[in-house]
Every structure is written in structure tokens, then in C-alpha cells.
Design a protein around this motif. Structure first.
Motif, mmCIF file in Angstrom:
data_model
loop_
_atom_site.group_PDB
_atom_site.id
_atom_site.type_symbol
_atom_site.label_atom_id
_atom_site.label_comp_id
_atom_site.label_asym_id
_atom_site.label_seq_id
_atom_site.Cartn_x
_atom_site.Cartn_y
_atom_site.Cartn_z
ATOM 1 N N LYS A 67 80.118 132.024 65.267
ATOM 2 C CA LYS A 67 79.153 130.934 65.452
ATOM 3 C C LYS A 67 79.173 130.533 66.911
ATOM 4 C CE LYS A 67 77.729 126.414 64.196
ATOM 5 N NZ LYS A 67 77.439 125.440 63.182
ATOM 6 N N ARG B 277 91.027 129.883 65.226
ATOM 7 C CA ARG B 277 89.839 130.697 65.522
ATOM 8 C C ARG B 277 89.979 131.265 66.934
ATOM 9 N NH1 ARG B 277 86.446 126.612 62.782
ATOM 10 N NH2 ARG B 277 88.490 125.985 62.066
ATOM 11 N N VAL C 10 85.277 121.087 58.594
ATOM 12 C CA VAL C 10 84.922 122.218 59.440
ATOM 13 C C VAL C 10 85.450 123.480 58.781
ATOM 14 C CG1 VAL C 10 85.098 123.226 61.740
ATOM 15 C CG2 VAL C 10 85.096 120.740 61.468
ATOM 16 N N ASP C 11 84.555 124.420 58.457
ATOM 17 C CA ASP C 11 85.025 125.632 57.792
ATOM 18 C C ASP C 11 85.474 126.666 58.817
ATOM 19 O OD1 ASP C 11 82.815 127.206 58.615
ATOM 20 O OD2 ASP C 11 81.677 126.676 56.816
ATOM 21 N N GLU C 12 85.948 127.817 58.329
ATOM 22 C CA GLU C 12 86.574 128.761 59.256
ATOM 23 C C GLU C 12 85.577 129.326 60.256
ATOM 24 O OE1 GLU C 12 88.262 132.153 57.318
ATOM 25 O OE2 GLU C 12 86.575 132.411 55.960
ATOM 26 N N GLU C 13 84.279 129.223 59.942
ATOM 27 C CA GLU C 13 83.280 129.686 60.899
ATOM 28 C C GLU C 13 82.660 128.543 61.688
ATOM 29 O OE1 GLU C 13 80.518 132.167 58.865
ATOM 30 O OE2 GLU C 13 82.039 133.686 58.488
ATOM 31 N N SER C 14 83.331 127.391 61.678
ATOM 32 C CA SER C 14 82.932 126.243 62.487
ATOM 33 C C SER C 14 81.660 125.569 62.013
ATOM 34 C CB SER C 14 82.802 126.631 63.963
ATOM 35 O OG SER C 14 83.964 127.298 64.403
ATOM 36 N N ASP C 15 81.216 125.875 60.805
ATOM 37 C CA ASP C 15 80.139 125.083 60.215
ATOM 38 C C ASP C 15 80.731 123.782 59.688
ATOM 39 O OD1 ASP C 15 77.794 126.464 60.656
ATOM 40 O OD2 ASP C 15 78.034 127.740 58.899
ATOM 41 N N ILE C 16 79.908 122.747 59.697
ATOM 42 C CA ILE C 16 80.395 121.441 59.261
ATOM 43 C C ILE C 16 79.691 121.052 57.963
ATOM 44 C CG2 ILE C 16 80.785 119.049 59.950
ATOM 45 C CD1 ILE C 16 79.954 119.994 62.834
ATOM 46 N N THR C 17 80.461 120.602 56.997
ATOM 47 C CA THR C 17 79.890 120.090 55.753
ATOM 48 C C THR C 17 80.275 118.621 55.650
ATOM 49 O OG1 THR C 17 80.243 122.256 54.753
ATOM 50 C CG2 THR C 17 79.768 120.452 53.264
ATOM 51 N N SER D 184 85.963 133.531 63.343
ATOM 52 C CA SER D 184 86.977 133.151 62.350
ATOM 53 C C SER D 184 88.132 134.148 62.408
ATOM 54 C CB SER D 184 86.368 133.137 60.956
ATOM 55 O OG SER D 184 86.144 134.467 60.528
ATOM 56 N N PHE E 31 82.266 129.211 52.189
ATOM 57 C CA PHE E 31 82.888 127.901 51.945
ATOM 58 C C PHE E 31 81.967 126.922 51.220
ATOM 59 C CE2 PHE E 31 83.698 123.466 53.139
ATOM 60 C CZ PHE E 31 84.953 123.317 52.570
ATOM 61 N N LYS E 32 80.722 126.871 51.637
ATOM 62 C CA LYS E 32 79.784 125.917 51.025
ATOM 63 C C LYS E 32 79.567 126.206 49.539
ATOM 64 C CE LYS E 32 77.009 124.106 54.808
ATOM 65 N NZ LYS E 32 77.882 124.491 55.925
ATOM 66 N N THR F 136 81.372 133.309 55.868
ATOM 67 C CA THR F 136 82.154 132.476 54.950
ATOM 68 C C THR F 136 81.280 131.963 53.806
ATOM 69 O OG1 THR F 136 83.470 130.480 54.709
ATOM 70 C CG2 THR F 136 81.735 130.390 56.329
ATOM 71 N N GLU G 62 87.068 137.673 61.128
ATOM 72 C CA GLU G 62 86.183 138.289 62.113
ATOM 73 C C GLU G 62 86.980 138.775 63.326
ATOM 74 O OE1 GLU G 62 81.933 135.941 61.496
ATOM 75 O OE2 GLU G 62 83.496 134.972 62.677
ATOM 76 N N GLN H 165 82.463 131.445 68.778
ATOM 77 C CA GLN H 165 83.692 131.266 68.011
ATOM 78 C C GLN H 165 83.736 132.279 66.893
ATOM 79 O OE1 GLN H 165 83.906 127.225 66.599
ATOM 80 N NE2 GLN H 165 85.281 126.751 68.301
#
Lengths: 345, 345
Positions: free
Chosen positions: B208, B188, A150-157, B218, B273-274, B271, B221, B216
């Protein structure tokens, strides 16, 4: 439906078992009552399927979320992933590392969970040894192991982890009769003999041609060919070379262990600099083929940062290669490999 | 043609000026004689255009290469890059950082060099401040600055460096009247008010959606919206929040400076992150557009490792985004940006 929050559990009586467990596979049944994890409770509260009472008072979503996030480490991460999986049609059970996931169309009681989901925040570090431990656990249970980051923006990879056997390359080095003379120039060596330069380059893709007569070898290539007695460096034995190489490149020993293991199993191994990894690796090498793997060597006490993992997997993915991490595996005396692949769930 | 090696220079008399300088633009003319750099000498020796004598004796390529690599730091790197550029039809002059490169079809005397080439080994570190210094030098002279990185297998990767002005985004935040209530949950925050949650997300792409009611945010943010008084967190002022955020994420202050600078200039910042970077950045944000930049924040005393640089640029390239590094620029009080792009020469 009324539920009661006590400590880290929500309990419900009456119809709960038939309504929530039998139909939705939420929670677990204990002594005829349904016990829900806080993550499940929050989701059912959001869905307005239950009311939650604490000390006789009804708590709203906001209050419950605040209470739960104080009681459970990474509660909000668990909630994000649980909600995501549920809403995409997966049934799950809670597990010590995150969730057990049932195949699409399957559910508890009908099918076995087929995936262990390891839940982790992008801010955490993931030690290699922990990874190996969870991989062993999953593979012994014949499950797949999937990281949900879970990244800092709540997206999931999602990344799938697999132990990998790097074997069966088709370029196994033979023996040769007379070593070629090579000279050390800074952080590379040069093979001066035109015939040997050509043989090493065209047959095994060692080094890079300096021009039509001479071949440059990198440190790991030089060390490998020196150890196999395919080259010799005037006035410098193998041990002295290893010391020299480790002085120039502090990561030499680590890189060399993966390099030599891969070469020994018949792979063609070249630098992965353009991809930001140690090596790109060809299983079947032809001059017109692309490499199949990117391999990065890590020490056995390495702890991955997740942005680092993300970068490596992303690059491999973008060039259609498989991302492999190699580590010194003392149990088996050689090198262990873990493949990490980005997946859509 | 006979040439004489003395110290770090090769001198040639007689026809050398007309044969090598006037026709091939090798070396420089001094007192009617031609002086060649060792890299140029090695190349002309390989091409059999000259013979080199040292103390009256003719030296062969191997001997000359060994001598030169002892006298000149990174001689072999210079040779690799010089040979590569020559053979692809470029004329060059030696420079303190590597080479000056003439446009294709141009040459000394006819055109000005248009590129400064900065030669570097993949094993070196490149301090940000050094990068800035060379960029200033090149831009003041109206030249392009190109890094030529030689990897351990003698392949060359070219990156172009440019100072970048990040301005003109079309999502400049306005003022709002009443801050929305937000709650801190771990690392968050959650905006509980459904209207404000929707406004922040759909107009500016902050945060998000947790679900249809809640948003939510970050840490960066939250800090930004707190500073602008768009949200407030119960019992926590801006300073306390900054301390809290820096405790969770030691890189918070650095990331925040780039984040707030980019948001202030109207960019939408999410972010990265990806992609293994701090941020992906949209100049003109529509829900169906892709971000144009990847931005990574580095400290002003950062020294890039070149594999790290290679990874970042490679990823950006593979997803058709521009790779930007942001750093605290104390001179101008805000954030400085450098774009690094992979190029073919």
C-alpha cells in the motif's frame, strides 16, 4: 522552518506557533515554543513544511522514520492513521490511546474534540476489560469511542463502540399454571404435548417444531423453561439439568446468562449459528420480521482478537443487524452489553 | 402394517416390500423381507404407515424415539435431516456418514444417487483430514459431497465441499534485474525507491502506498519479494527475515505457504482482514475488479469448529466471493485447496 528533534519531541521556535499551531493546529505550545509529536513531525516533514535537525544535522524522511519507529511503539501505525485523518480534513490531538478527533469543520480552540480514537494493530488482542474501561472514560467525557484498526497492509478499519442497554422487548414471558412434560433426547429436549408445543412455539418462538405435534427445544431454551417451571423433565431437576447441559456444551453457563437476561427483558432469542454467533435477537417479534441483533456471549476475561471482531461485525453488517457482545457484569448482577459497529469516518 | 423392532433394525414382512420399498424406496430388501433403519421407521411411524412392535408390544412414537436415540448415535439429527429431505421430495438411502441422496425426480433403481450427505451436529468438530478423506471418496465415485449441519435448534444448513485448483491467475511475476532497497519498520517494510514502489504497486498490487513516493509491504509480501530477489533488506537475509516474521506472527509460515503458492500461480493476493480471513484473492486483477476468493490458511491437523466454518462461508457468501481453505499438502509438495459453499438443497 527548522525544528529540533530531542528524545520523543520536536521543538520549533519563532514563527512555528503562528504558522503551524495557529493555522494548522499541529502540536502544542509550551513556554512560547511549539512542541510536535513525532507523528506530527513526520507528516510535516513529508509535506515539506519543516526541516528536522538532530544533533545539528538535517535528517531526511527515511532516516527520521527509522529513528521515530525505534523510539515510539507503533509509530508507523500512528503515522498511517494521522495522515489518513488529516488528509480527509480532520484535525486531531495526540492522546494516550491514539488521538482526539475534532468534528469536520471544527478545530482546537473553536470546538471540543468529539471522538476518542483508540489506535490498535490487527495483531494485538483487545481485552474486554480494557474496552469497558475506555468506554467508561469516553462516555463519562461525553465522547464517542472509535477503534482504528490498522491491518497488515496498512488499511484502516474504524469501529464504533457503545455500551448498549438491551431492554424493552415485547415478548415478556408470563406465568403459566402447569408445566409441560419434556423429554431429554441427546442435546435437545422434546415437548410431547401438542397444545403446549404449539403455544411455546407460536407465542414465544421457543424451539422448532419436530412435526405438527411435537416441539424440539435447544439446551438454553430447555434450561430457561425449566427454571421458569414451564416444562419439567422426568427425573431431572434444574441443577442436574444445568450440569448435564454444561457437560455437553462447555459454553452453556456463559450462553445461558445472556440468553436468560435477554428473554427476561422480553426479547425473542434464537440461535445465531447461521451467522456464526451465539444468538440472533428480536426486540419486537412477528413471524414476518427479521432479527435486529446478533449477540455473542463472552466471558469477562475475554480478549478479542481483531480478526474475530472483524468477522463478527462484518457479518452483522452484511445482514443489516447490530452486533452486540454480552458479558457477565458482576457489578450490576446481570449482563453487560457492548455494541460494535463498522463506520466510515 | 406391522413391523418388528430388533436391535438396530425394523423388519416387516408381507406387503411391506411392495408397499414401502417399491413405492416409497424405504429400507432394503433382505431374504424377501424389508429391513428399515430406525430413522426410516420413526418417519413411517409418524406418518402412520407402520406400527412398530417390540417384544410383542406396540410402541408409540415417543417411546420409539426414546429407544432409538439411546441405540443410535445422533439418531435425532438423522431423523431431522431424513424428514426434511423426504418432505422436500428427495429419496435417500442410509450411508455410513449419513445419506445417499437421489436427484429430484430420481429414485433407487431408476437413477444413481448423486450426492453423499455427511451428517454432523454443530457441536462436533470436523477434522480437515476427515474432510479430505470423504472428499476423495466422493470424488472417486463421481458424487458431490454435502455437509448437513444440524444446529442446536434443529435447523439444517447445507454446505457443498469441493477440492479446488487455484491456477491460471494472470499476474505471474516476471524476473527483474536489480532488487529495490526496503527497510524493516516494526511489522512491515517500506520500499524507499519511488520508481520501484510505483512498479510493485501498480503492476502487481503489492503493498500500500505510504505516500506518492513510498510503498509499505506486509510481512508475507516482504518475504515473497525477498525470496524472489525483487527487494533486499539491509543487513537481513531471507532466513533471518523468516525468523523475524514468525516471531511477530506465529501463523507466518502457514500463511506464507498459501500466499506464495497463490502468487506463483499468478493470483493477486491481498489481506482479507476486513472479511476476517487471511486473504482475498484476485484471479484476473484490474483496479476496478473485486476479488473472487477469500482464502484462509489452515494447518494440516486443523479441526474445524462448525460455527467457525459457518462464519467464514456466510461472509464469503454475503460479498459474493468463494470461500477457500488452503492447507499444506505434503503429498503434492504444495498447497491443497477446498472450497466450501453454502447451498440450498
Amino acid at each position: 522552518m527548522k525544528c529540533e528533534l530531542r528524545d520523543n519531541t520536536i521543538t520549533a521556535e519563532g514563527d512555528a506557533v503562528s504558522e503551524l499551531y495557529d493555522r494548522g493546529f499541529y502540536g502544542r505550545v509550551k513556554d512560547g515554543r511549539l512542541e510536535l509529536a513525532l507523528v506530527e513531525g513526520a507528516y510535516l516533514l513529508y509535506r515539506k513544511k519543516i526541516e528536522i535537525f538532530s544533533n545539528g544535522e538535517s535528517v531526511d524522511f527515511k532516516t527520521f522514520f527509522e529513528i521515530a519507529s525505534k523510539r515510539i511503539t507503533d509509530f508507523e501505525l500512528g503515522y498511517i492513521v494521522f495522515k489518513d485523518m488529516r488528509e480527509r480534513g480532520y484535525y486531531t490531538k495526540m492522546s494516550p490511546i491514539g488521538f482526539r478527533l475534532y468534528p469536520r469543520g471544527g478545530h482546537p480552540g473553536k470546538t471540543a474534540a468529539h471522538i476518542f480514537v483508540y489506535l490498535i494493530s490487527e495483531r494485538s488482542r483487545l481485552p474486554l476489560q480494557r474496552m469497558i474501561q475506555e468506554l467508561n472514560r469516553a462516555e463519562n467525557a461525553r465522547k464517542r469511542l472509535i477503534l482504528a484498526i490498522v491491518d497488515e497492509e496498512s488499511d484502516i478499519t474504524f469501529y464504533e463502540l457503545k455500551t448498549s442497554v438491551m431492554a424493552g422487548g415485547d415478548s415478556k414471558p408470563d406465568e403459566i399454571e402447569t408445566p409441560a412434560e419434556a423429554g431429554l433426547i441427546g442435546d435437545r429436549t422434546i415437548v410431547w404435548d401438542p397444545e403446549m408445543a404449539d403455544f411455546l412455539h407460536s407465542t414465544y418462538f421457543f424451539g422448532k417444531k419436530l412435526d405438527e405435534f411435537r416441539l424440539q427445544l435447544s439446551l438454553v431454551e430447555s434450561g430457561y423453561l425449566l427454571a421458569r417451571k414451564w416444562i419439567e423433565i422426568e427425573g431431572m431437576g434444574l441443577e442436574a439439568f444445568d450440569r448435564y447441559a454444561a457437560e455437553i456444551d462447555p459454553g452453556y453457563v456463559l450462553k445461558y446468562s445472556a440468553y436468560s437476561d435477554l428473554r427476561d427483558s422480553g426479547h425473542v432469542v434464537k440461535t445465531g449459528f447461521k451467522f456464526g454467533t451465539h444468538f440472533r435477537v428480536y426486540k419486537k417479534f412477528r413471524t414476518d420480521t427479521h432479527s435486529e441483533y446478533l449477540v455473542h456471549a463472552v466471558s469477562s476475561d475475554h480478549a478479542f482478537s481483531l480478526p474475530e471482531l472483524s468477522r463478527a461485525v462484518r457479518i452483522a453488517n452484511s445482514v443489516h443487524k447490530r452486533m452486540i457482545f454480552g458479558y457477565p457484569n458482576c457489578d450490576r448482577g446481570r449482563v453487560g452489553y457492548i455494541e460494535i459497529a463498522w463506520i466510515r469516518l
